[in-house]
Design a protein around this motif. Structure first.
Motif, short mmCIF file in Angstrom:
data_model
loop_
_atom_site.label_atom_id
_atom_site.label_comp_id
_atom_site.label_asym_id
_atom_site.label_seq_id
_atom_site.Cartn_x
_atom_site.Cartn_y
_atom_site.Cartn_z
N SER A 420 0.84 -1.19 0.00
CA SER A 420 0.00 0.00 0.00
C SER A 420 0.88 1.25 0.00
N PRO A 421 0.50 2.29 -0.73
CA PRO A 421 1.27 3.54 -0.69
C PRO A 421 1.30 4.16 0.70
N TYR A 422 0.33 3.78 1.53
CA TYR A 422 0.29 4.32 2.90
C TYR A 422 1.43 3.79 3.77
N LYS A 423 2.14 2.76 3.30
CA LYS A 423 3.28 2.26 4.06
C LYS A 423 4.52 3.14 3.85
N PHE A 424 4.46 3.98 2.81
CA PHE A 424 5.60 4.84 2.47
C PHE A 424 5.10 6.25 2.15
N PRO A 425 4.29 6.85 3.05
CA PRO A 425 3.57 8.07 2.71
C PRO A 425 4.47 9.27 2.43
N GLN A 426 5.56 9.44 3.16
CA GLN A 426 6.40 10.61 2.93
C GLN A 426 7.12 10.54 1.59
N ASP A 427 7.60 9.38 1.23
CA ASP A 427 8.26 9.24 -0.07
C ASP A 427 7.27 9.43 -1.21
N VAL A 428 6.06 8.92 -1.03
CA VAL A 428 5.04 9.07 -2.06
C VAL A 428 4.64 10.54 -2.21
N LEU A 429 4.40 11.22 -1.08
CA LEU A 429 4.04 12.64 -1.15
C LEU A 429 5.17 13.47 -1.73
N ASP A 430 6.40 13.14 -1.37
CA ASP A 430 7.55 13.83 -1.93
C ASP A 430 7.56 13.70 -3.46
N ALA A 431 7.24 12.51 -3.94
CA ALA A 431 7.17 12.29 -5.38
C ALA A 431 6.09 13.16 -6.03
N LEU A 432 5.03 13.40 -5.28
CA LEU A 432 3.92 14.20 -5.80
C LEU A 432 4.12 15.70 -5.57
N GLY A 433 5.24 16.06 -4.95
CA GLY A 433 5.54 17.47 -4.72
C GLY A 433 4.78 18.07 -3.56
N ILE A 434 4.38 17.22 -2.61
CA ILE A 434 3.63 17.68 -1.44
C ILE A 434 4.48 17.48 -0.20
N GLY A 435 4.65 18.52 0.59
CA GLY A 435 5.45 18.43 1.80
C GLY A 435 4.69 17.83 2.96
N SER A 436 5.44 17.32 3.96
CA SER A 436 4.83 16.77 5.16
C SER A 436 5.81 16.89 6.31
N THR A 437 5.30 16.86 7.53
CA THR A 437 6.15 17.03 8.71
C THR A 437 6.47 15.72 9.40
N SER A 438 5.71 14.68 9.12
CA SER A 438 5.93 13.37 9.74
C SER A 438 5.24 12.30 8.92
N GLU A 439 5.52 11.04 9.26
CA GLU A 439 4.88 9.93 8.55
C GLU A 439 3.36 9.99 8.67
N PHE A 440 2.87 10.35 9.85
CA PHE A 440 1.42 10.36 10.05
C PHE A 440 0.77 11.58 9.41
N ASP A 441 1.47 12.71 9.42
CA ASP A 441 0.99 13.87 8.68
C ASP A 441 0.90 13.52 7.20
#
Length: 489
Positions: A420-441
């Motif tokens: 599931s992409p939810y197992k690697f959310p920060q890397d996935v969001l980074d790929a989409l150009g979206i920033g995040s502060t933590s894995e759960f964010d």
């Protein structure tokens, strides 16, 4: 027909399927294989009429000969009833021109669930007529650990100890393992990479003194990694299931060959597909998809397997592997079951870090196996392009297989989505150009744009307590196992 499993390194070794599942790895270091595998022919018409659980019983009955039909039905029902989010267990979704086989709808959101919900059931049945207990030793590059812990949690007469590389799994994978509850388990980080953990676990299985120590406590050491044949064979089922989907949705006609693109590091997932092919699944080609640790791509291109290279930590950690254990089983079948040849290759790998196969064998392998690899930056690009074009979000492992599938330019190709992409959310969001502060964010932001909801097991991690905090050296693994044996008894 011979119904005994043999070692890839010694054809004189004969075990029943129950014995092979309990033992995990042969005393000579080889893996258990069934010589007559290619003599099995699965009825594709029957497959296309069966549901998943019926196909699992049907296919496993051809491979696990000393399990009764009633035992297999019990195991399959226990494993797959109300444990997967999808009623199809492994559904297929068309993404662009590629058919994506989604293997991540199980209780830990990774493809390992398909086998590791069933293996505990098979092992429990195999243990019934013995007076022994089993202690499972598992090395994990990320997903196997949690799936095994979840599957074997509090299973009667079975304990489990999991070793993962410290700081080399995703935060979600770490939290899944470190927060695992249960009275029969232990989770430890080791200083090193996955290959260090896997090599040491194999060494422990073959350690005469350690096995004698365990036997004195009425405990046998075994494995939940794909080196265990009981972990490998359940994965064959979803290859036939994907073929069923293509036939029943008029994508292909019965007996038309198809292609598969499989993200892999340890060669277990794609080997299950090869087993399906030997059993009659019409396959034109398997594409082995790798990340920057492309030892398999190099092998399939040159015939030289060489682990003497830098280990690269990537955003697809479950593929960060330089020693692909299950390749040994492919060598066994491709060499016409030449156990002496396989043993020599494995000795060379152990002593020199490399081996080379004959040109004729390489040509034979290349006729069925293609390959490709991409690095992290290209993986992120695939994730973004797939979302922009199809509104589908792939995890980093699945994205690699998807890219290799697209580059293959085959008429019909199935790409395996393994997590599931939810197992690697920060890397996935980074790929989409979206920033995040933590894995759960990142996980919560991902939920706003992902068509699939956050899996319950991952959402629960936000409030879960970290239980397992120990980090040990590779040398300390043996003492930890001894401690587990004593406590388990």
């Amino acid at each position: 027909m011979n119904n005994f499993y043999v070692s890839t390194r010694d054809k004189q070794v004969h075990l029943t399927s129950k014995e092979a599942i309990l033992k995990g790895i042969s005393d000579d270091g080889g893996l258990f294989v069934w010589p007559d595998l290619a003599d099995v022919k699965i009825d594709l018409n029957r497959v296309c009429q069966n549901n998943y659980k019926e196909n699992a019983v049907y296919i496993l009955s051809k491979l696990l000969h000393d399990f009764t039909k009633e035992e297999l039905e019990q195991c399959v029902n226990n494993a797959y009833t109300d444990t997967f989010a999808s009623k199809d267990i492994t559904p297929v979704r068309k993404v662009g021109d590629i058919y994506v086989l989604e293997l991540f709808h199980g209780p830990t959101s990774a493809f390992k669930d398909v086998a590791l919900t069933l293996l505990p059931q098979l092992m429990s049945v195999a243990l019934e007529k013995t007076d022994q207990k089993a202690l499972i030793l598992t090395a994990t590059s990320g997903d196997t650990g949690k799936a095994a812990l979840n599957g074997f949690k509090d299973v009667k007469n079975i304990g489990i100890e999991v070793f993962y590389p410290d700081q080399k799994v995703s935060q979600m994978q770490y939290r899944q393992m470190a927060s695992q509850t249960g009275n029969n388990l232990k989770v430890l980080a080791i200083k090193g990479n996955f290959d260090d953990a896997q090599s040491k676990v194999k060494e422990l299985f073959l350690d005469k003194d350690l096995n004698e120590f365990a036997a004195e406590h009425n405990v046998m050491l075994t494995s939940a990694n794909s080196i265990n044949i009981g972990r490998l064979v359940p994965q064959i089922v979803y290859y036939f299931e994907s073929y069923k989907y293509l036939v029943n949705h008029d994508v292909i006609k019965m007996n038309d060959p198809v292609c598969f693109s499989v993200p892999t590091g340890n060669f277990g997932d794609v080997l299950a597909g090869y087993y399906a092919y030997l059993m009659g699944l019409p396959v034109k080609k398997f594409y082995v998809a790798s990340n920057a640790n492309h030892v398999l791509t190099d092998f399939l291109t040159t015939g030289i397997y060489d682990r003497n290279r830098d280990f690269i930590q990537t955003i697809s950690p479950s593929m960060d592997i330089l020693i692909s254990s299950n390749l040994e089983r492919l060598l066994y079948y491709m060499s016409n079951q030449d156990t002496e040849f396989v043993k020599q290759c494995m000795d060379d790998l152990n002593q020199k870090g490399k081996y080379q196969i004959p040109a004729q064998m390489l040509e034979k392998i290349q006729s069925l196996f293609g390959c490709g690899y991409i690095d992290d930056e290209a993986t992120k690009q695939v994730i973004k392009e797939t979302y922009d074009s199809n509104s589908v979000i792939l995890d980093p492992h699945s994205a690699i297989a998807y890219k290799v599938a697209k580059d293959a330019c085959e008429d019909v190709i199935v790409s395996l989505a393994t997590a599931s992409p939810y197992k690697f959310p920060q890397d996935v969001l980074d790929a989409l150009g979206i920033g995040s502060t933590s894995e759960f964010d990142a996980m919560n932001k991902l939920a706003e744009i992902c068509s699939d909801p956050i899996p319950g097991n991952l959402a629960a991690l936000q409030t879960s307590k970290i239980i397992h905090k120990d980090v040990i050296s590779v040398k300390e693994m043996e003492e930890s196992v001894k401690d587990m044996v004593e406590k388990f008894v």
